[in-house]
Each structure stands twice: as structure tokens, then as C-alpha cells.
Motif scaffolding. Structure first.
Motif, PDB file in Angstrom:
ATOM      1  N   LYS A 229       2.959   0.971  -8.594  1.00 59.02           N
ATOM      2  CA  LYS A 229       1.648   1.481  -8.179  1.00 59.02           C
ATOM      3  C   LYS A 229       1.118   0.696  -6.980  1.00 59.02           C
ATOM      4  O   LYS A 229       0.541   1.274  -6.053  1.00 59.02           O
ATOM      5  N   LEU A 230       1.300  -0.624  -7.002  1.00 60.72           N
ATOM      6  CA  LEU A 230       0.841  -1.458  -5.889  1.00 60.72           C
ATOM      7  C   LEU A 230       1.586  -1.100  -4.602  1.00 60.72           C
ATOM      8  O   LEU A 230       0.982  -1.011  -3.524  1.00 60.72           O
ATOM      9  N   ILE A 231       2.888  -0.898  -4.711  1.00 56.31           N
ATOM     10  CA  ILE A 231       3.691  -0.512  -3.535  1.00 56.31           C
ATOM     11  C   ILE A 231       3.243   0.858  -3.024  1.00 56.31           C
ATOM     12  O   ILE A 231       3.136   1.082  -1.811  1.00 56.31           O
ATOM     13  N   SER A 232       2.958   1.776  -3.942  1.00 56.74           N
ATOM     14  CA  SER A 232       2.500   3.114  -3.556  1.00 56.74           C
ATOM     15  C   SER A 232       1.142   3.058  -2.867  1.00 56.74           C
ATOM     16  O   SER A 232       0.910   3.748  -1.870  1.00 56.74           O
ATOM     17  N   MET A 233       0.241   2.229  -3.398  1.00 58.18           N
ATOM     18  CA  MET A 233      -1.076   2.065  -2.772  1.00 58.18           C
ATOM     19  C   MET A 233      -0.927   1.483  -1.368  1.00 58.18           C
ATOM     20  O   MET A 233      -1.599   1.924  -0.421  1.00 58.18           O
ATOM     21  N   LYS A 234      -0.037   0.533  -1.238  1.00 54.81           N
ATOM     22  CA  LYS A 234       0.241  -0.070   0.078  1.00 54.81           C
ATOM     23  C   LYS A 234       0.733   0.990   1.055  1.00 54.81           C
ATOM     24  O   LYS A 234       0.315   1.024   2.221  1.00 54.81           O
ATOM     25  N   GLU A 235       1.599   1.867   0.569  1.00 52.27           N
ATOM     26  CA  GLU A 235       2.154   2.925   1.404  1.00 52.27           C
ATOM     27  C   GLU A 235       1.079   3.878   1.911  1.00 52.27           C
ATOM     28  O   GLU A 235       1.046   4.221   3.089  1.00 52.27           O
ATOM     29  N   ILE A 236       0.191   4.340   1.033  1.00 49.57           N
ATOM     30  CA  ILE A 236      -0.803   5.329   1.473  1.00 49.57           C
ATOM     31  C   ILE A 236      -1.892   4.682   2.340  1.00 49.57           C
ATOM     32  O   ILE A 236      -2.578   5.377   3.083  1.00 49.57           O
ATOM     33  N   MET A 237      -2.034   3.359   2.253  1.00 49.15           N
ATOM     34  CA  MET A 237      -2.973   2.661   3.133  1.00 49.15           C
ATOM     35  C   MET A 237      -2.374   2.434   4.520  1.00 49.15           C
ATOM     36  O   MET A 237      -3.050   2.547   5.533  1.00 49.15           O
ATOM     37  N   GLU A 238      -1.086   2.095   4.550  1.00 49.00           N
ATOM     38  CA  GLU A 238      -0.446   1.760   5.820  1.00 49.00           C
ATOM     39  C   GLU A 238       0.102   2.976   6.553  1.00 49.00           C
ATOM     40  O   GLU A 238       0.237   2.966   7.771  1.00 49.00           O
ATOM     41  N   ASP A 239       0.444   4.019   5.823  1.00 48.28           N
ATOM     42  CA  ASP A 239       0.995   5.222   6.451  1.00 48.28           C
ATOM     43  C   ASP A 239       0.380   6.460   5.794  1.00 48.28           C
ATOM     44  O   ASP A 239       1.065   7.234   5.118  1.00 48.28           O
ATOM     45  N   PRO A 240      -0.929   6.652   5.964  1.00 43.28           N
ATOM     46  CA  PRO A 240      -1.639   7.727   5.249  1.00 43.28           C
ATOM     47  C   PRO A 240      -1.158   9.134   5.586  1.00 43.28           C
ATOM     48  O   PRO A 240      -1.063   9.984   4.699  1.00 43.28           O
ATOM     49  N   VAL A 241      -0.848   9.381   6.850  1.00 46.47           N
ATOM     50  CA  VAL A 241      -0.471  10.739   7.278  1.00 46.47           C
ATOM     51  C   VAL A 241       0.780  11.227   6.551  1.00 46.47           C
ATOM     52  O   VAL A 241       0.874  12.387   6.153  1.00 46.47           O
ATOM     53  N   ARG A 242       1.746  10.327   6.370  1.00 47.36           N
ATOM     54  CA  ARG A 242       2.993  10.686   5.687  1.00 47.36           C
ATOM     55  C   ARG A 242       2.726  11.215   4.271  1.00 47.36           C
ATOM     56  O   ARG A 242       3.473  12.040   3.748  1.00 47.36           O
ATOM     57  N   HIS A 243       1.644  10.726   3.664  1.00 50.02           N
ATOM     58  CA  HIS A 243       1.352  11.086   2.278  1.00 50.02           C
ATOM     59  C   HIS A 243       0.166  12.054   2.157  1.00 50.02           C
ATOM     60  O   HIS A 243      -0.403  12.217   1.088  1.00 50.02           O
ATOM     61  N   GLY A 244      -0.189  12.678   3.276  1.00 45.67           N
ATOM     62  CA  GLY A 244      -1.194  13.731   3.248  1.00 45.67           C
ATOM     63  C   GLY A 244      -2.629  13.277   3.439  1.00 45.67           C
ATOM     64  O   GLY A 244      -3.559  14.079   3.339  1.00 45.67           O
ATOM     65  N   TYR A 245      -2.839  11.983   3.733  1.00 46.05           N
ATOM     66  CA  TYR A 245      -4.196  11.461   3.927  1.00 46.05           C
ATOM     67  C   TYR A 245      -4.520  11.375   5.420  1.00 46.05           C
ATOM     68  O   TYR A 245      -3.637  11.460   6.276  1.00 46.05           O
ATOM     69  N   ARG A 246      -5.781  11.144   5.697  1.00 50.25           N
ATOM     70  CA  ARG A 246      -6.183  10.720   7.034  1.00 50.25           C
ATOM     71  C   ARG A 246      -7.003   9.452   6.828  1.00 50.25           C
ATOM     72  O   ARG A 246      -7.945   9.434   6.025  1.00 50.25           O
ATOM     73  N   ALA A 247      -6.624   8.390   7.508  1.00 47.49           N
ATOM     74  CA  ALA A 247      -7.327   7.115   7.345  1.00 47.49           C
ATOM     75  C   ALA A 247      -8.763   7.257   7.835  1.00 47.49           C
ATOM     76  O   ALA A 247      -9.034   7.956   8.811  1.00 47.49           O
ATOM     77  N   SER A 248      -9.674   6.595   7.149  1.00 49.18           N
ATOM     78  CA  SER A 248     -11.077   6.666   7.567  1.00 49.18           C
ATOM     79  C   SER A 248     -11.247   5.980   8.915  1.00 49.18           C
ATOM     80  O   SER A 248     -10.481   5.080   9.278  1.00 49.18           O
ATOM     81  N   ASP A 249     -12.259   6.396   9.655  1.00 47.11           N
ATOM     82  CA  ASP A 249     -12.532   5.779  10.963  1.00 47.11           C
ATOM     83  C   ASP A 249     -12.803   4.286  10.809  1.00 47.11           C
ATOM     84  O   ASP A 249     -12.428   3.483  11.655  1.00 47.11           O
ATOM     85  N   GLU A 250     -13.463   3.929   9.692  1.00 47.70           N
ATOM     86  CA  GLU A 250     -13.783   2.518   9.455  1.00 47.70           C
ATOM     87  C   GLU A 250     -12.510   1.685   9.295  1.00 47.70           C
ATOM     88  O   GLU A 250     -12.396   0.593   9.850  1.00 47.70           O
TER      89      GLU A 250
END
Length: 266
Positions: A229-250
Motif C-alpha cells: 500500500k505504501l509503494i502504491s501511494m508513493k506511485e500515485i503521488m509521484e506519477d499521478p497521470v499514469r494512474h488516472g489522477y491529476r496532481a493538485s496545483d499545490e
């Protein structure tokens, strides 16, 4: 007679001169050829050394520089399954990136001051970022401390005040606890697992199984998936687009600021 001697001498001298000229040119040509061959060999060697094969996705995944065991099909299947569960299509929230932008500037320098790998900043996101509040067992706050553990690391927990909900103070307490766990287990993945299940239980499992590789141990369902879970959280924080997210402007602004600070320091 004199003319005959002069002619003979002239012929001999001419032959000597030609022989010398020929002898002079032959070694030079050989030397140049040899050098050309050496240059070709050197160039070939250099080119071969620089060629690198790209590593697989699984080979790059890690927690605090501790990588997944390569070639382990069970571990790879589990990692892919947990990563998929953390995709935007499953979680449906961009709040995690906003929380990261708010929390990381406080958490990162405290972890660094205690010599804790930066990857532990994802613990609060897994612990309380997905579900805020108090757990059924009584754990609460950003780092989900139990009351007794919180008090033993300097936090006030009573009917009037609960410092588990103070990001700075609870992070200092967590850093102290994590550092102590590392002195016991000497492995950051085991430390993360022990943070989740308790150091006493973790020590028992290591002794019982005669195994100190987190990824190869048989643990309860929650702890067995915790580092994934920690590795997965790291992934979506560091490479959000790959996992369907868009990083916040902040968060993007914070990362840019950190990058600028690193360049200035260097």
C-alpha cells in the motif's frame, strides 16, 4: 677507369638512398594502421559499455530503497493488484494530492532530521488520508497512534487534549518510534510492517518463520499488504497521470519549489 668508378659509386649511392626511403615509409604505415585498429577497438568497447537495457516496472518499485524480490510471481501479482486498487478509477478522489501538498512540507524535514527515509511520509496518507478519525482499536491522528504508544513518545492524550491530531508533534513522535524500530529490525520494510502490527508481534513472526524478508513472510492480511500500500501511494503521488489522477496545483508548486531549492544548494 675513373668514369666507370664514378658511375658505379653513383648507382650504389642511389640504391642506398632508395632503400633508406623505403625503410622509412614502411614502419610509419604499420604504426598508423595499428593505431587505427586500436582506436576502432576502443570506440567499440566504449559503445558496448554505454548500452543498457531498460529495467522492468517491478524492478523500479521500492520502499526506502528496498526493492521487491525480482522473479517472484506471487509478489508481482500482489503488487499489481494493490496498485490497481489505488488507481483513480477505484478511489475516485483527488483529495490525497491536496493532503500531500499540505502535509509533506511539515513531515519531510522532521523525517530528515531523524535520519528516516522520506518514503515514510506516505504512512499518514495510508493511515489517515484514506479514512480519517479513530480506528475501532482506538488509534487516532495523522499517524494513527494508539493512546499508550502516543504517550510513550511524548504526546499528550487525555480528555482535554489529543496531540495525535497535531501534525508536527505527532510526526516527531512517529520519527522517534520509527528510528527505534529500525534499531531492532535493521530493515525499513520490516519497520513499516512493525509500525502497522507492533514490534512484539513482528519479532515473534521473524523468529517463528526464521525469515526476515518482509516480502517472503506470511503475515496477517493487513500487515502483509501494508508495504504494498505504501509503494502504491508513493506511485500515485509521484506519477499521478499514469494512474488516472491529476496532481493538485499545490503539490506541483511544492515539488517545483523543492527542485529549485535542491539546485540552489548544489
Amino acid at each position: 677507369m675513373i668514369k666507370k668508378h664514378i658511375i658505379t659509386c653513383t648507382v650504389i649511392i642511389a640504391l642506398l638512398v632508395m632503400a633508406k626511403v623505403f625503410a622509412y615509409h614502411v614502419p610509419q604505415t604499420t604504426k598508423s594502421t595499428s593505431r587505427a585498429v586500436q582506436i576502432t577497438k576502443d570506440t567499440t568497447t566504449t559503445t558496448t559499455t554505454k548500452v543498457k537495457r531498460p529495467s522492468s516496472k517491478m524492478a523500479r518499485l521500492n520502499f526506502a530503497e528496498e526493492t521487491l524480490p525480482l522473479g517472484d510471481a506471487r509478489v508481482e501479482r500482489k503488487m499489481k493488484k494493490v496498485l490497481a486498487a489505488y488507481s483513480y478509477s477505484k478511489l475516485q478522489t483527488h483529495k490525497l494530492h491536496k493532503k500531500a501538498a499540505e502535509w509533506f512540507p511539515v513531515i519531510e524535514p522532521i523525517l530528515a532530521a531523524y535520519g528516516i527515509p522520506e518514503d515514510f511520509k506516505y504512512v499518514p496518507l495510508v493511515e489517515s488520508g484514506l479514512q480519517a478519525g479513530t480506528s475501532p482499536k482506538g488509534a487516532a491522528g495523522f499517524w494513527q497512534f494508539m493512546p499508550g504508544t502516543a504517550r510513550s513518545y511524548g504526546l499528550k492524550v487525555n480528555s482535554k487534549v489529543d496531540e495525535r491530531n497535531n501534525l508536527r508533534k505527532s510526526t516527531i513522535a512517529a520519527a522517534k518510534y520509527i528510528k527505534e524500530l529500525y534499531s531492532i529490525f535493521d530493515s525499513w520494510t520490516l519497520v513499516a510492517a512493525a509500525y502497522n502490527v507492533g514490534d512484539g508481534h513482528m519479532k515473534k513472526q521473524i523468529n517463528r518463520q526464521n525469515q526476515d524478508n518482509y516480502f517472503k513472510m506470511k503475515l496477517n492480511r493487513e500487515t502483509a499488504g501494508y508495504v504494498y500500500k505504501l509503494i502504491s501511494m508513493k506511485e500515485i503521488m509521484e506519477d499521478p497521470v499514469r494512474h488516472g489522477y491529476r496532481a493538485s496545483d499545490e503539490l506541483l508548486a511544492y515539488k517545483a519549489q523543492r527542485l529549485d531549492s535542491d539546485v540552489i544548494v548544489e
